[in-house]
Write a protein that holds these residues in place. Structure first.
Motif, PDB file in Angstrom:
ATOM      1  N   GLU A 151     -36.597 -16.344  46.086  1.00  0.00           N
ATOM      2  CA  GLU A 151     -36.376 -16.608  47.507  1.00  0.00           C
ATOM      3  C   GLU A 151     -37.136 -15.572  48.342  1.00  0.00           C
ATOM      4  N   ARG A 152     -37.867 -16.062  49.333  1.00  0.00           N
ATOM      5  CA  ARG A 152     -38.504 -15.182  50.317  1.00  0.00           C
ATOM      6  C   ARG A 152     -37.719 -15.279  51.621  1.00  0.00           C
ATOM      7  N   ARG A 153     -37.576 -14.151  52.310  1.00  0.00           N
ATOM      8  CA  ARG A 153     -36.800 -14.139  53.557  1.00  0.00           C
ATOM      9  C   ARG A 153     -37.500 -14.958  54.645  1.00  0.00           C
ATOM     10  N   PRO A 154     -36.730 -15.412  55.638  1.00  0.00           N
ATOM     11  CA  PRO A 154     -37.350 -16.101  56.769  1.00  0.00           C
ATOM     12  C   PRO A 154     -38.317 -15.151  57.485  1.00  0.00           C
ATOM     13  N   VAL A 155     -39.296 -15.703  58.158  1.00  0.00           N
ATOM     14  CA  VAL A 155     -40.263 -14.891  58.908  1.00  0.00           C
ATOM     15  C   VAL A 155     -39.578 -14.322  60.141  1.00  0.00           C
ATOM     16  N   GLY A 156     -39.440 -12.984  60.171  1.00  0.00           N
ATOM     17  CA  GLY A 156     -38.807 -12.313  61.300  1.00  0.00           C
ATOM     18  C   GLY A 156     -39.790 -12.062  62.434  1.00  0.00           C
ATOM     19  N   GLU A 157     -39.305 -11.416  63.468  1.00  0.00           N
ATOM     20  CA  GLU A 157     -40.093 -11.210  64.686  1.00  0.00           C
ATOM     21  C   GLU A 157     -41.426 -10.519  64.414  1.00  0.00           C
ATOM     22  N   HIS A 158     -41.413  -9.551  63.522  1.00  0.00           N
ATOM     23  CA  HIS A 158     -42.633  -8.781  63.260  1.00  0.00           C
ATOM     24  C   HIS A 158     -43.228  -9.054  61.873  1.00  0.00           C
ATOM     25  N   VAL A 211     -45.233 -11.394  58.844  1.00  0.00           N
ATOM     26  CA  VAL A 211     -46.247 -12.416  58.580  1.00  0.00           C
ATOM     27  C   VAL A 211     -45.929 -13.063  57.232  1.00  0.00           C
ATOM     28  N   LEU A 212     -46.126 -14.368  57.167  1.00  0.00           N
ATOM     29  CA  LEU A 212     -46.025 -15.090  55.900  1.00  0.00           C
ATOM     30  C   LEU A 212     -47.431 -15.203  55.338  1.00  0.00           C
ATOM     31  N   ILE A 213     -47.602 -14.741  54.110  1.00  0.00           N
ATOM     32  CA  ILE A 213     -48.927 -14.718  53.481  1.00  0.00           C
ATOM     33  C   ILE A 213     -48.945 -15.675  52.299  1.00  0.00           C
ATOM     34  N   GLU A 214     -49.895 -16.582  52.307  1.00  0.00           N
ATOM     35  CA  GLU A 214     -50.161 -17.386  51.120  1.00  0.00           C
ATOM     36  C   GLU A 214     -51.039 -16.532  50.212  1.00  0.00           C
ATOM     37  N   ILE A 215     -50.491 -16.119  49.091  1.00  0.00           N
ATOM     38  CA  ILE A 215     -51.217 -15.233  48.186  1.00  0.00           C
ATOM     39  C   ILE A 215     -52.317 -16.028  47.481  1.00  0.00           C
ATOM     40  N   LYS A 216     -53.515 -15.497  47.529  1.00  0.00           N
ATOM     41  CA  LYS A 216     -54.641 -16.121  46.838  1.00  0.00           C
ATOM     42  C   LYS A 216     -54.911 -15.431  45.503  1.00  0.00           C
ATOM     43  N   GLU A 252     -31.943  -6.102  50.120  1.00  0.00           N
ATOM     44  CA  GLU A 252     -32.494  -7.138  49.242  1.00  0.00           C
ATOM     45  C   GLU A 252     -33.520  -6.538  48.286  1.00  0.00           C
ATOM     46  N   VAL A 253     -33.563  -7.075  47.060  1.00  0.00           N
ATOM     47  CA  VAL A 253     -34.553  -6.631  46.073  1.00  0.00           C
ATOM     48  C   VAL A 253     -35.935  -7.153  46.483  1.00  0.00           C
ATOM     49  N   THR A 254     -36.944  -6.311  46.364  1.00  0.00           N
ATOM     50  CA  THR A 254     -38.312  -6.732  46.700  1.00  0.00           C
ATOM     51  C   THR A 254     -38.988  -7.338  45.475  1.00  0.00           C
ATOM     52  N   TYR A 255     -39.754  -8.387  45.730  1.00  0.00           N
ATOM     53  CA  TYR A 255     -40.516  -9.069  44.687  1.00  0.00           C
ATOM     54  C   TYR A 255     -41.991  -9.050  45.070  1.00  0.00           C
ATOM     55  N   GLY A 256     -42.849  -8.807  44.070  1.00  0.00           N
ATOM     56  CA  GLY A 256     -44.255  -8.561  44.330  1.00  0.00           C
ATOM     57  C   GLY A 256     -45.168  -9.766  44.331  1.00  0.00           C
ATOM     58  N   THR A 316     -46.559 -17.135  44.883  1.00  0.00           N
ATOM     59  CA  THR A 316     -47.451 -17.926  45.746  1.00  0.00           C
ATOM     60  C   THR A 316     -47.436 -17.458  47.195  1.00  0.00           C
ATOM     61  N   HIS A 317     -46.309 -16.862  47.632  1.00  0.00           N
ATOM     62  CA  HIS A 317     -46.183 -16.430  49.028  1.00  0.00           C
ATOM     63  C   HIS A 317     -45.374 -15.137  49.091  1.00  0.00           C
ATOM     64  N   ILE A 318     -45.582 -14.397  50.168  1.00  0.00           N
ATOM     65  CA  ILE A 318     -44.792 -13.196  50.413  1.00  0.00           C
ATOM     66  C   ILE A 318     -44.652 -13.020  51.915  1.00  0.00           C
ATOM     67  N   VAL A 319     -43.499 -12.495  52.342  1.00  0.00           N
ATOM     68  CA  VAL A 319     -43.252 -12.188  53.752  1.00  0.00           C
ATOM     69  C   VAL A 319     -43.235 -10.669  53.901  1.00  0.00           C
ATOM     70  N   VAL A 320     -44.086 -10.152  54.785  1.00  0.00           N
ATOM     71  CA  VAL A 320     -44.246  -8.706  54.941  1.00  0.00           C
ATOM     72  C   VAL A 320     -44.310  -8.351  56.416  1.00  0.00           C
ATOM     73  N   ASP A 321     -43.728  -7.224  56.779  1.00  0.00           N
ATOM     74  CA  ASP A 321     -43.849  -6.716  58.149  1.00  0.00           C
ATOM     75  C   ASP A 321     -45.326  -6.459  58.455  1.00  0.00           C
ATOM     76  N   GLU A 322     -45.752  -6.833  59.669  1.00  0.00           N
ATOM     77  CA  GLU A 322     -47.157  -6.650  60.026  1.00  0.00           C
ATOM     78  C   GLU A 322     -47.600  -5.188  59.935  1.00  0.00           C
ATOM     79  N   ALA A 323     -46.659  -4.252  60.101  1.00  0.00           N
ATOM     80  CA  ALA A 323     -47.002  -2.829  60.070  1.00  0.00           C
ATOM     81  C   ALA A 323     -47.422  -2.371  58.679  1.00  0.00           C
ATOM     82  N   PHE A 324     -47.077  -3.159  57.652  1.00  0.00           N
ATOM     83  CA  PHE A 324     -47.437  -2.793  56.272  1.00  0.00           C
ATOM     84  C   PHE A 324     -48.395  -3.819  55.664  1.00  0.00           C
ATOM     85  N   THR A 325     -49.113  -4.491  56.548  1.00  0.00           N
ATOM     86  CA  THR A 325     -50.128  -5.463  56.156  1.00  0.00           C
ATOM     87  C   THR A 325     -51.470  -4.967  56.676  1.00  0.00           C
TER      88      THR A 325
END
Length: 346
Positions: free
Chosen positions: A22-29, A31-36, A124-128, A132-141
């Motif tokens: 499960e990936r968390r919903p996209v919060g205010e800050h 980004v949802l990334i489709e991992i290539k 929540e436990v982080t998954y790497g 196929t997708h990951i949700v990350v704060d824009e500040a760490f992207t």
């Protein structure tokens, strides 16, 4: 929550297998990334097999992530849908300590939050990146420049920054003699970056098996550490030795290769303690140091530097079904020089 496909280790030392997370919903800050693409780092193996201590399972490794932004939160200002982005070894920090405020989030005094095998601020436990997708704060992207292919850029998010940061910190450049110890996933990027910075670069490897590659990637010299004459010939030579090796070393022998005021910097992290005779650093006022990854600002600087100099990783692209085989090949030093998973196969 969004359910996505991933490859996970269900338990320590267990083969990785396809699953969903499960990936968390996209919060205010966020980004949802489709991992290539996702690189396979030796750190993934250490953690999936609990070589560095107790870990959290099931574990989805992967902290060399390259992909495309497919959704942004309402408060996001750094990125828009369609941007090429990367995620490295951390996805958050306290953001308030002295180190975080200085752009050294990797050394957050509260401990940065790892991209996987960690617990985030929400508990929540982080998954790497083996997903196929990951949700990350824009500040760490970070942004991947157009000059870098996404598959060759993925390993830069760990192997690239882990070598760039100490090379910059210890002033590798014109007039400096730099040795890269170990010619693997990290080492080959260390050679490329040190050469691009203008240093005189020597590779120290167990054998001469990869000598042609080393010279092609920018090394000026290449020596086998299995040859005792290497340690006689190179005594007192280097301003900086960057060790990418994750096996125990004879530190006293390598410290003898430094000039006065030289530094031996470890970025490889052996699972076992190592011993040291302190006279090896007292004589010649030498430094024995370590270095982690870089902060977000420096990681972006590294990507821009690599794009400017045309420095992608040397990769072997694999399907997700080959991950377990790739782990064994990494342990056998049978990769030139970084496995990268095609996330479309997950």
């Amino acid at each position: 929550m969004t359910t996505v496909a991933a490859y996970a280790a269900p338990a320590a030392k267990a083969p990785l297998e396809r699953t969903t997370i499960e990936r968390r919903p996209v919060g205010e800050h966020d980004v949802l990334i489709e991992i290539k693409f996702a690189g396979i780092c030796h750190s993934d193996i250490h953690q999936a097999r609990e070589g560095w201590g107790e870990a959290i399972f099931p574990m989805v490794p992967g902290h060399e992530i390259a992909g495309i932004v497919t959704e942004v939160g309402s408060g996001v200002t750094k990125f828009t849908v369609g941007d090429r982005v990367g995620v490295g070894c951390m996805v958050d920090s306290c953001r308030e300590c002295e180190n975080c405020k200085a752009g050294l989030e990797q050394y957050c005094t509260q401990g940065n939050i790892g991209t996987y095998n960690a617990v985030d601020h929400a508990g929540e436990v982080t998954y790497g990146g083996y997903s196929t997708h990951i949700v990350v704060d824009e500040a760490f992207t970070v942004r991947i420049p157009e000059g870098l292919a996404l598959d060759e850029a993925a390993p830069l998010l760990c192997a690239g920054i882990t070598t760039y940061s100490p090379l910059k910190h210890w002033n590798a450049g014109p007039g400096k003699k730099v040795a890269i110890l170990g010619m693997g996933g990290l080492g080959h990027m260390g050679v490329k970056i040190a050469h691009a910075l203008g240093a005189e670069v020597t590779v120290l490897s167990q054998s001469l098996r990869k000598k042609d590659d080393g010279l092609k990637l920018g090394a000026d010299h290449y020596y086998a550490t299995s040859d005792p004459e290497t340690f006689e010939e190179l005594r007192g030579t280097f301003d900086l030795i960057l060790s990418t090796v994750s096996a125990p070393l004879d530190l006293d022998a390598f410290l003898a290769l430094l000039r006065s005021d030289g530094a031996f910097v470890n970025v490889g992290a052996p699972e076992e303690p190592v011993s040291l005779n302190l006279f090896s650093v007292i004589g010649g006022r030498k430094t024995l140091a370590g270095s982690g990854i870089g902060g977000i600002r420096e990681t972006q600087e590294m990507l821009d530097f690599c794009a400017e100099h045309g420095l992608g990783a040397e990769i072997e692209l694999i399907s997700a079904a080959e991950i377990n085989e790739a782990y064994e090949r990494v342990l056998g030093s049978d990769v030139r020089y970084r496995f990268v998973i095609d996330a479309a196969t997950i």
